[in-house]
Design an enzyme around this catalytic site. Structure first.
Site, PDB file in Angstrom:
ATOM      1  N   SER A 125       0.833  -1.201   0.000  1.00  0.00           N
ATOM      2  CA  SER A 125       0.000   0.000   0.000  1.00  0.00           C
ATOM      3  C   SER A 125       0.866   1.249   0.000  1.00  0.00           C
ATOM      4  O   SER A 125       1.980   1.250   0.554  1.00  0.00           O
ATOM      5  CB  SER A 125      -0.852  -0.007   1.278  1.00  0.00           C
ATOM      6  OG  SER A 125      -1.457   1.243   1.481  1.00  0.00           O
ATOM      7  N   TYR A 149      -1.690  -1.183  10.827  1.00  0.00           N
ATOM      8  CA  TYR A 149      -1.986  -1.737   9.492  1.00  0.00           C
ATOM      9  C   TYR A 149      -0.828  -1.446   8.537  1.00  0.00           C
ATOM     10  O   TYR A 149      -0.331  -2.338   7.839  1.00  0.00           O
ATOM     11  CB  TYR A 149      -3.302  -1.149   8.944  1.00  0.00           C
ATOM     12  CG  TYR A 149      -3.447  -1.366   7.452  1.00  0.00           C
ATOM     13  CD1 TYR A 149      -3.710  -2.642   6.943  1.00  0.00           C
ATOM     14  CD2 TYR A 149      -3.292  -0.311   6.539  1.00  0.00           C
ATOM     15  CE1 TYR A 149      -3.805  -2.857   5.564  1.00  0.00           C
ATOM     16  CE2 TYR A 149      -3.385  -0.516   5.173  1.00  0.00           C
ATOM     17  CZ  TYR A 149      -3.644  -1.793   4.695  1.00  0.00           C
ATOM     18  OH  TYR A 149      -3.728  -1.994   3.337  1.00  0.00           O
ATOM     19  N   LYS A 153       2.130  -3.992   6.387  1.00  0.00           N
ATOM     20  CA  LYS A 153       2.535  -3.978   4.974  1.00  0.00           C
ATOM     21  C   LYS A 153       4.043  -3.768   4.878  1.00  0.00           C
ATOM     22  O   LYS A 153       4.735  -4.410   4.100  1.00  0.00           O
ATOM     23  CB  LYS A 153       1.783  -2.868   4.220  1.00  0.00           C
ATOM     24  CG  LYS A 153       0.289  -3.106   4.108  1.00  0.00           C
ATOM     25  CD  LYS A 153       0.007  -4.362   3.311  1.00  0.00           C
ATOM     26  CE  LYS A 153      -1.449  -4.746   3.279  1.00  0.00           C
ATOM     27  NZ  LYS A 153      -1.704  -6.061   2.740  1.00  0.00           N
TER      28      LYS A 153
HETATM   29  P1  NAD Z   1     -10.876  -7.041   1.215  1.00  0.00           P
HETATM   30  O1  NAD Z   1     -11.055  -7.036   2.683  1.00  0.00           O
HETATM   31  O2  NAD Z   1     -12.066  -6.833   0.348  1.00  0.00           O
HETATM   32  O3  NAD Z   1     -10.145  -8.399   0.758  1.00  0.00           O
HETATM   33  C1  NAD Z   1      -9.251  -9.091   1.583  1.00  0.00           C
HETATM   34  C2  NAD Z   1      -9.713 -10.542   1.627  1.00  0.00           C
HETATM   35  O4  NAD Z   1      -8.826 -11.302   2.438  1.00  0.00           O
HETATM   36  C3  NAD Z   1     -11.112 -10.705   2.218  1.00  0.00           C
HETATM   37  O5  NAD Z   1     -11.895 -11.473   1.322  1.00  0.00           O
HETATM   38  C4  NAD Z   1     -10.876 -11.461   3.532  1.00  0.00           C
HETATM   39  O6  NAD Z   1     -11.956 -12.313   3.846  1.00  0.00           O
HETATM   40  C5  NAD Z   1      -9.587 -12.211   3.211  1.00  0.00           C
HETATM   41  N1  NAD Z   1      -8.744 -12.548   4.364  1.00  0.00           N
HETATM   42  C6  NAD Z   1      -8.299 -11.751   5.370  1.00  0.00           C
HETATM   43  N2  NAD Z   1      -7.505 -12.447   6.197  1.00  0.00           N
HETATM   44  C7  NAD Z   1      -7.432 -13.718   5.709  1.00  0.00           C
HETATM   45  C8  NAD Z   1      -6.765 -14.899   6.122  1.00  0.00           C
HETATM   46  N3  NAD Z   1      -6.012 -14.936   7.231  1.00  0.00           N
HETATM   47  N4  NAD Z   1      -6.925 -16.026   5.382  1.00  0.00           N
HETATM   48  C9  NAD Z   1      -7.694 -16.015   4.263  1.00  0.00           C
HETATM   49  N5  NAD Z   1      -8.358 -14.930   3.831  1.00  0.00           N
HETATM   50  C10 NAD Z   1      -8.214 -13.788   4.547  1.00  0.00           C
HETATM   51  O7  NAD Z   1      -9.741  -5.964   0.869  1.00  0.00           O
HETATM   52  P2  NAD Z   1      -9.259  -5.408  -0.524  1.00  0.00           P
HETATM   53  O8  NAD Z   1      -9.641  -3.980  -0.584  1.00  0.00           O
HETATM   54  O9  NAD Z   1      -9.668  -6.315  -1.609  1.00  0.00           O
HETATM   55  O10 NAD Z   1      -7.695  -5.452  -0.307  1.00  0.00           O
HETATM   56  C11 NAD Z   1      -6.904  -6.547  -0.748  1.00  0.00           C
HETATM   57  C12 NAD Z   1      -5.478  -6.349  -0.253  1.00  0.00           C
HETATM   58  O11 NAD Z   1      -4.983  -5.096  -0.747  1.00  0.00           O
HETATM   59  C13 NAD Z   1      -5.343  -6.276   1.264  1.00  0.00           C
HETATM   60  O12 NAD Z   1      -4.154  -6.925   1.644  1.00  0.00           O
HETATM   61  C14 NAD Z   1      -5.268  -4.783   1.538  1.00  0.00           C
HETATM   62  O13 NAD Z   1      -4.572  -4.514   2.724  1.00  0.00           O
HETATM   63  C15 NAD Z   1      -4.513  -4.294   0.325  1.00  0.00           C
HETATM   64  N6  NAD Z   1      -4.764  -2.881   0.005  1.00  0.00           N
HETATM   65  C16 NAD Z   1      -6.041  -2.450  -0.186  1.00  0.00           C
HETATM   66  C17 NAD Z   1      -6.272  -1.112  -0.473  1.00  0.00           C
HETATM   67  C18 NAD Z   1      -7.681  -0.606  -0.664  1.00  0.00           C
HETATM   68  O14 NAD Z   1      -7.863   0.605  -0.694  1.00  0.00           O
HETATM   69  N7  NAD Z   1      -8.702  -1.432  -0.839  1.00  0.00           N
HETATM   70  C19 NAD Z   1      -5.203  -0.219  -0.581  1.00  0.00           C
HETATM   71  C20 NAD Z   1      -3.907  -0.699  -0.408  1.00  0.00           C
HETATM   72  C21 NAD Z   1      -3.697  -2.046  -0.119  1.00  0.00           C
HETATM   73  C1  UD1 Z   2      -7.245   5.274   3.658  1.00  0.00           C
HETATM   74  C2  UD1 Z   2      -6.270   4.707   4.652  1.00  0.00           C
HETATM   75  C3  UD1 Z   2      -5.124   4.053   3.909  1.00  0.00           C
HETATM   76  C4  UD1 Z   2      -5.650   3.000   2.936  1.00  0.00           C
HETATM   77  C5  UD1 Z   2      -6.640   3.690   1.998  1.00  0.00           C
HETATM   78  C6  UD1 Z   2      -7.250   2.776   1.003  1.00  0.00           C
HETATM   79  C7  UD1 Z   2      -6.495   6.144   6.614  1.00  0.00           C
HETATM   80  C8  UD1 Z   2      -5.833   7.192   7.467  1.00  0.00           C
HETATM   81  N1  UD1 Z   2      -5.819   5.768   5.522  1.00  0.00           N
HETATM   82  O1  UD1 Z   2      -6.547   6.215   2.865  1.00  0.00           O
HETATM   83  O2  UD1 Z   2      -4.230   3.449   4.802  1.00  0.00           O
HETATM   84  O3  UD1 Z   2      -4.593   2.427   2.197  1.00  0.00           O
HETATM   85  O4  UD1 Z   2      -7.691   4.266   2.787  1.00  0.00           O
HETATM   86  O5  UD1 Z   2      -8.210   1.946   1.571  1.00  0.00           O
HETATM   87  O6  UD1 Z   2      -7.557   5.655   6.938  1.00  0.00           O
HETATM   88  N2  UD1 Z   2     -12.625  11.733   3.186  1.00  0.00           N
HETATM   89  C9  UD1 Z   2     -13.620  12.624   3.532  1.00  0.00           C
HETATM   90  N3  UD1 Z   2     -14.791  12.118   4.043  1.00  0.00           N
HETATM   91  C10 UD1 Z   2     -15.010  10.785   4.219  1.00  0.00           C
HETATM   92  C11 UD1 Z   2     -13.978   9.878   3.853  1.00  0.00           C
HETATM   93  C12 UD1 Z   2     -12.793  10.396   3.358  1.00  0.00           C
HETATM   94  O7  UD1 Z   2     -13.463  13.828   3.395  1.00  0.00           O
HETATM   95  O8  UD1 Z   2     -16.085  10.397   4.698  1.00  0.00           O
HETATM   96  C13 UD1 Z   2     -11.373  12.265   2.595  1.00  0.00           C
HETATM   97  C14 UD1 Z   2     -10.113  11.936   3.376  1.00  0.00           C
HETATM   98  O9  UD1 Z   2      -9.838  12.936   4.324  1.00  0.00           O
HETATM   99  C15 UD1 Z   2      -9.062  11.877   2.253  1.00  0.00           C
HETATM  100  C16 UD1 Z   2      -9.853  11.370   1.037  1.00  0.00           C
HETATM  101  O10 UD1 Z   2     -11.230  11.641   1.337  1.00  0.00           O
HETATM  102  O11 UD1 Z   2      -8.588  13.165   1.947  1.00  0.00           O
HETATM  103  C17 UD1 Z   2      -9.691   9.876   0.781  1.00  0.00           C
HETATM  104  O12 UD1 Z   2      -9.974   9.169   1.984  1.00  0.00           O
HETATM  105  P1  UD1 Z   2     -10.051   7.573   2.034  1.00  0.00           P
HETATM  106  O13 UD1 Z   2     -10.907   7.070   0.932  1.00  0.00           O
HETATM  107  O14 UD1 Z   2     -10.420   7.178   3.422  1.00  0.00           O
HETATM  108  O15 UD1 Z   2      -8.563   7.106   1.685  1.00  0.00           O
HETATM  109  P2  UD1 Z   2      -7.180   7.538   2.386  1.00  0.00           P
HETATM  110  O16 UD1 Z   2      -7.385   8.381   3.559  1.00  0.00           O
HETATM  111  O17 UD1 Z   2      -6.295   8.047   1.303  1.00  0.00           O
END
Ligand code: NAD
Ligand code: UD1
Length: 339
Positions: A125, A149, A153
């Site tokens: 991330s 969290y 990573k």
């Molecule tokens: P998500 O929660 O939708 O998907 C993660 C999946 O992993 C879920 O289906 C959950 O049930 C499964 N899981 C968790 N722990 C497990 C375990 N021990 N064994 C088996 N399954 C398990 O999240 P996502 O948004 O699809 O994210 C996927 C990956 O990307 C995650 O590692 C997350 O940290 C990373 N990531 C997500 C974002 C984002 O904004 N969505 C941003 C940066 C990184």
């Molecule tokens: C958040 C997580 C980050 C994660 C990412 C993707 C935090 C501090 N960071 O990032 O670790 O990788 O999500 O899942 O939680 N905002 C509003 N109102 C809302 C929600 C968000 O104004 O109700 C604003 C936030 O202040 C930010 C932007 O929207 O400026 C994006 O927010 P968000 O979608 O939560 O993502 P990040 O904060 O970038």
């Protein structure tokens, strides 16, 4: 070519599974469904017309992972999505986060070589860049985190780097995602957050549907164009396609490589509100509230390394992200609960 997707029933995993199946890969999913529904995977199968085993089990358990390799192999590569991802929850329950996210990475590292599997793509991330001031963020910038969290990573990246150093035949690609939003254009799969969403786009979608009253914009006093926070939003299908490029790279190389997956373009919170309104012909009521603790002003990628080395770049624009996010929400107001 068969690929194991840990966490493949989740938001990014299900979209990547769809892209892999459409590209002709065989897919096996291991997910404990702690934050997802098997319905997501049934829909991926329906959309692609292909079958893929979904094994419900925990990736932190070496024997469970071993059984997947034993019964569903040969597995050529792993894409490791499985993890807990809520920043706030990680501050309250750090041990749950360290245990789940690190044990999962280590169990895979131990079991893969037993089955001759060398290649792994890891979901990291942009949060590992911490509070760096200089933008856009390049992969060689210093890293450091502000919450458990993020550290899971960061430490997983460290573990994978050390494991690859000890065994140069291994191939690990670390993908630092920026802000994935949107959904598959069919509107059949998308993001299904539990409870009230923390992230901006799912929150806006629930305001649009009338489920939530109005958006709270967290601060308009940041040093940005309009005072609201700026982020690098990327369509989840672009992100999914980035995994195909990373997988191809991992299979053809060895060692560790890091890539940002973003568009390289920052948008403010108010940009997103306006784009969503225009794309969907809706009004999103909002109020300005104080900053959210822990938020940074600006975060966006230098996306050139993925373009130059992986030959991948994001194709979908903000309008499409907003349209697809709403298309999913509109047709599935209660997420996968509404089949
Ligand atoms: P998500 O929660 O939708 O998907 C993660 C999946 O992993 C879920 O289906 C959950 O049930 C499964 N899981 C968790 N722990 C497990 C375990 N021990 N064994 C088996 N399954 C398990 O999240 P996502 O948004 O699809 O994210 C996927 C990956 O990307 C995650 O590692 C997350 O940290 C990373 N990531 C997500 C974002 C984002 O904004 N969505 C941003 C940066 C990184
Ligand atoms: C958040 C997580 C980050 C994660 C990412 C993707 C935090 C501090 N960071 O990032 O670790 O990788 O999500 O899942 O939680 N905002 C509003 N109102 C809302 C929600 C968000 O104004 O109700 C604003 C936030 O202040 C930010 C932007 O929207 O400026 C994006 O927010 P968000 O979608 O939560 O993502 P990040 O904060 O970038």
């Amino acid at each position: 070519m068969r690929v194991l997707l840990t966490g493949g029933a989740g938001y990014i995993g299900s979209h990547t599974a769809l892209a892999l199946l459409n590209a002709g890969y065989d897919v096996v999913v291991l997910d404990n469904l702690s934050n997802s529904s098997p319905e997501a995977f049934r829909r991926v199968e329906a959309l692609t017309g292909k079958k893929a085993p979904l094994i419900i089990g925990d990736c932190t358990d070496g024997d469970t992972v071993r059984a997947v390799f034993e019964n569903h192999g040969p597995i050529d590569a792993v894409i490791h999505f499985a993890g807990l991802k809520a920043v706030g929850e990680s501050v309250e329950k750090p041990l749950d986060y360290y245990q789940n996210n690190l044990d999962a990475t280590m169990a895979l590292c131990r079991v893969m070589p037993e089955y001759g599997c060398r290649a792994l793509v890891f979901s990291s991330s942009a949060t590992v860049y911490g509070v760096t001031q200089e933008m856009p963020l390049r992969e060689d910038f210093p890293t450091g985190c502000t919450n458990p969290y993020g550290w899971t990573k960061w430490i997983s990246e460290r573990i994978l780097t050390d494991v690859a150093k000890a065994d140069p035949s291994r191939s690990f690609v670390l993908l630092r995602y920026f802000n994935p939003i949107g959904a598959h254009e069919s509107g059949r799969i998308g993001e299904d957050p539990a409870g009230i969403p923390n992230n901006l786009m799912p929150y806006i979608c629930q305001v649009a549907s009338g489920k939530l009253d109005h958006l709270r914009v967290f601060g308009n006093d940041y040093p940005t164009r309009d005072g609201t926070g700026e982020r690098d939003y990327i369509h989840v299908m672009d992100l999914a396609e980035g995994h195909l490029a990373a997988l191809d790279y991992a299979l053809k190389n060895s060692g560790v490589e890091v890539f940002n997956l973003g568009t390289g373009t920052p948008y403010s919170v108010l940009d997103i509100v306006r784009a969503f309104e225009e794309a969907n012909g809706l009004t999103i009521p909002y109020e300005i509230t104080p900053r959210r603790p822990g938020d940074i002003a600006v975060c966006y990628a230098d996306a050139s390394r993925a373009r130059d080395v992986l030959h991948w770049q994001a194709k979908r624009d903000l309008k499409q992200m907003c349209r697809d996010a709403w298309n999913w929400q509109k047709h599935n107001p209660r997420g996968y609960g509404d089949k």
